[in-house]
Design a protein around this motif. Sequence first.
Motif, mmCIF file in Angstrom:
data_model
loop_
_atom_site.group_PDB
_atom_site.id
_atom_site.type_symbol
_atom_site.label_atom_id
_atom_site.label_comp_id
_atom_site.label_asym_id
_atom_site.label_seq_id
_atom_site.Cartn_x
_atom_site.Cartn_y
_atom_site.Cartn_z
ATOM 1 N N GLU A 102 0.841 -1.130 0.045
ATOM 2 C CA GLU A 102 0.171 0.030 -0.146
ATOM 3 C C GLU A 102 0.774 1.236 -0.035
ATOM 4 O O GLU A 102 1.959 1.413 0.768
ATOM 5 C CB GLU A 102 -0.865 -0.316 1.069
ATOM 6 C CG GLU A 102 -1.813 1.184 1.138
ATOM 7 C CD GLU A 102 -2.853 1.221 2.263
ATOM 8 O OE1 GLU A 102 -3.223 0.156 2.955
ATOM 9 O OE2 GLU A 102 -3.186 2.163 2.594
ATOM 10 N N CYS A 103 0.561 2.214 -1.016
ATOM 11 C CA CYS A 103 1.206 3.426 -1.096
ATOM 12 C C CYS A 103 0.558 4.319 -0.022
ATOM 13 O O CYS A 103 -0.602 4.384 -0.015
ATOM 14 C CB CYS A 103 1.084 3.960 -2.419
ATOM 15 S SG CYS A 103 1.917 5.688 -2.463
ATOM 16 N N ASP A 104 1.614 5.005 0.961
ATOM 17 C CA ASP A 104 1.124 5.712 1.630
ATOM 18 C C ASP A 104 0.663 7.147 1.464
ATOM 19 O O ASP A 104 0.053 7.962 2.096
ATOM 20 C CB ASP A 104 1.831 5.814 3.041
ATOM 21 C CG ASP A 104 2.227 4.299 4.048
ATOM 22 O OD1 ASP A 104 0.887 3.963 3.865
ATOM 23 O OD2 ASP A 104 2.933 4.278 4.388
ATOM 24 N N ALA A 105 1.143 7.382 0.121
ATOM 25 C CA ALA A 105 0.937 8.905 -0.295
ATOM 26 C C ALA A 105 -0.505 8.845 -1.097
ATOM 27 O O ALA A 105 -1.286 9.663 -0.986
ATOM 28 C CB ALA A 105 2.160 9.323 -1.189
ATOM 29 N N CYS A 106 -0.548 7.784 -2.067
ATOM 30 C CA CYS A 106 -1.995 7.927 -2.797
ATOM 31 C C CYS A 106 -2.688 6.866 -2.565
ATOM 32 O O CYS A 106 -3.987 6.864 -3.006
ATOM 33 C CB CYS A 106 -1.534 7.644 -4.270
ATOM 34 S SG CYS A 106 -1.003 6.133 -4.829
ATOM 35 N N HIS A 107 -2.658 5.853 -1.470
ATOM 36 C CA HIS A 107 -3.402 4.912 -0.802
ATOM 37 C C HIS A 107 -3.695 3.829 -2.080
ATOM 38 O O HIS A 107 -4.602 3.160 -1.915
ATOM 39 C CB HIS A 107 -4.757 5.386 -0.480
ATOM 40 C CG HIS A 107 -4.390 6.290 0.692
ATOM 41 N ND1 HIS A 107 -3.965 5.769 1.951
ATOM 42 C CD2 HIS A 107 -4.428 7.597 0.749
ATOM 43 C CE1 HIS A 107 -3.771 6.723 2.725
ATOM 44 N NE2 HIS A 107 -3.991 7.956 2.260
ATOM 45 N N THR A 147 5.995 3.775 -0.600
ATOM 46 C CA THR A 147 5.839 4.939 -1.518
ATOM 47 C C THR A 147 5.906 4.204 -3.050
ATOM 48 O O THR A 147 7.004 3.858 -3.263
ATOM 49 C CB THR A 147 6.633 6.310 -1.580
ATOM 50 O OG1 THR A 147 6.615 6.548 -0.475
ATOM 51 C CG2 THR A 147 6.340 7.358 -2.194
ATOM 52 N N CYS A 148 4.776 4.214 -3.692
ATOM 53 C CA CYS A 148 4.647 3.468 -5.010
ATOM 54 C C CYS A 148 5.499 4.210 -6.109
ATOM 55 O O CYS A 148 6.113 5.380 -5.690
ATOM 56 C CB CYS A 148 3.177 3.432 -5.448
ATOM 57 S SG CYS A 148 2.454 4.969 -6.341
ATOM 58 N N ALA A 149 5.832 3.626 -6.870
ATOM 59 C CA ALA A 149 6.615 4.202 -8.181
ATOM 60 C C ALA A 149 6.244 5.466 -8.893
ATOM 61 O O ALA A 149 6.886 6.617 -8.808
ATOM 62 C CB ALA A 149 6.920 3.231 -9.328
ATOM 63 N N GLY A 150 4.791 5.791 -8.870
ATOM 64 C CA GLY A 150 4.246 6.996 -9.433
ATOM 65 C C GLY A 150 4.142 8.018 -8.298
ATOM 66 O O GLY A 150 4.207 9.264 -8.654
ATOM 67 N N CYS A 151 4.394 7.809 -7.037
ATOM 68 C CA CYS A 151 4.490 8.937 -6.075
ATOM 69 C C CYS A 151 5.955 9.393 -5.629
ATOM 70 O O CYS A 151 6.109 10.198 -4.919
ATOM 71 C CB CYS A 151 4.002 8.408 -4.910
ATOM 72 S SG CYS A 151 2.044 8.432 -4.948
ATOM 73 N N GLN A 152 7.073 8.577 -6.212
ATOM 74 C CA GLN A 152 8.203 8.984 -5.745
ATOM 75 C C GLN A 152 8.652 10.166 -6.693
ATOM 76 O O GLN A 152 8.505 9.937 -7.827
ATOM 77 C CB GLN A 152 9.137 7.798 -5.998
ATOM 78 C CG GLN A 152 9.217 6.978 -5.076
ATOM 79 C CD GLN A 152 9.976 5.522 -5.241
ATOM 80 O OE1 GLN A 152 10.610 5.509 -5.919
ATOM 81 N NE2 GLN A 152 9.301 4.468 -4.587
HETATM 82 ZN ZN LIG Z 1 1.334 6.360 -4.534
#
Ligand SMILES: [Zn+2]
Length: 161
Positions: A102-107, A147-152
């Motif tokens: 789970e990405c804590d930035a975008c969920h 943090t997912c790839a898209g949010c880094q």
């Molecule tokens: Zn994300």
Amino acid sequence: MPTDRLPPEWQARLERAGLRRTQATRRVLELFLRDCGWSPTHAEVDAALQSGGLQVNRVTLYRLLDRLAAAGLLERQPDDESRSWRFHLAASDAEAQAPRFECDACHRQFRITEASQSSRAATHQLLDALAHLGHHAQRVELAIHGTCAGCQPSPDQPARR
Ligand SMILES: [Zn+2]
């Protein structure tokens, strides 16, 4: 997009739960199927339906999400930040064994199916350890937060705070 894109086991869950195929049910499932990583709150589902031109009573939508979760089509997790539930498409039986990221930035949530083999071995060890202590485990869920790839942030762009 028709709901027959629903995997057969989910189709079966829908029928077992006796959920009627109302327009709202269909549209909600379509939203989740369109983006398997989507994990919105009730309010975000409401907003997505509205932007698609469908008005659903808030209480009706809440009940529908609950029933879809009870039927095993959606899973829900408490989100401390928004103090509400976040819903996401339930894992298929095969995927349920795989760890969840789970990405804590975008969920957004992802099942790491590539890791299911090694995580299954780890799961067995955990279950063995519990059984050894006399505990009876029912369900194991491996969750990884980050943090997912898209949010880094990209190297030349400072992280947004
Ligand atoms: Zn994300």
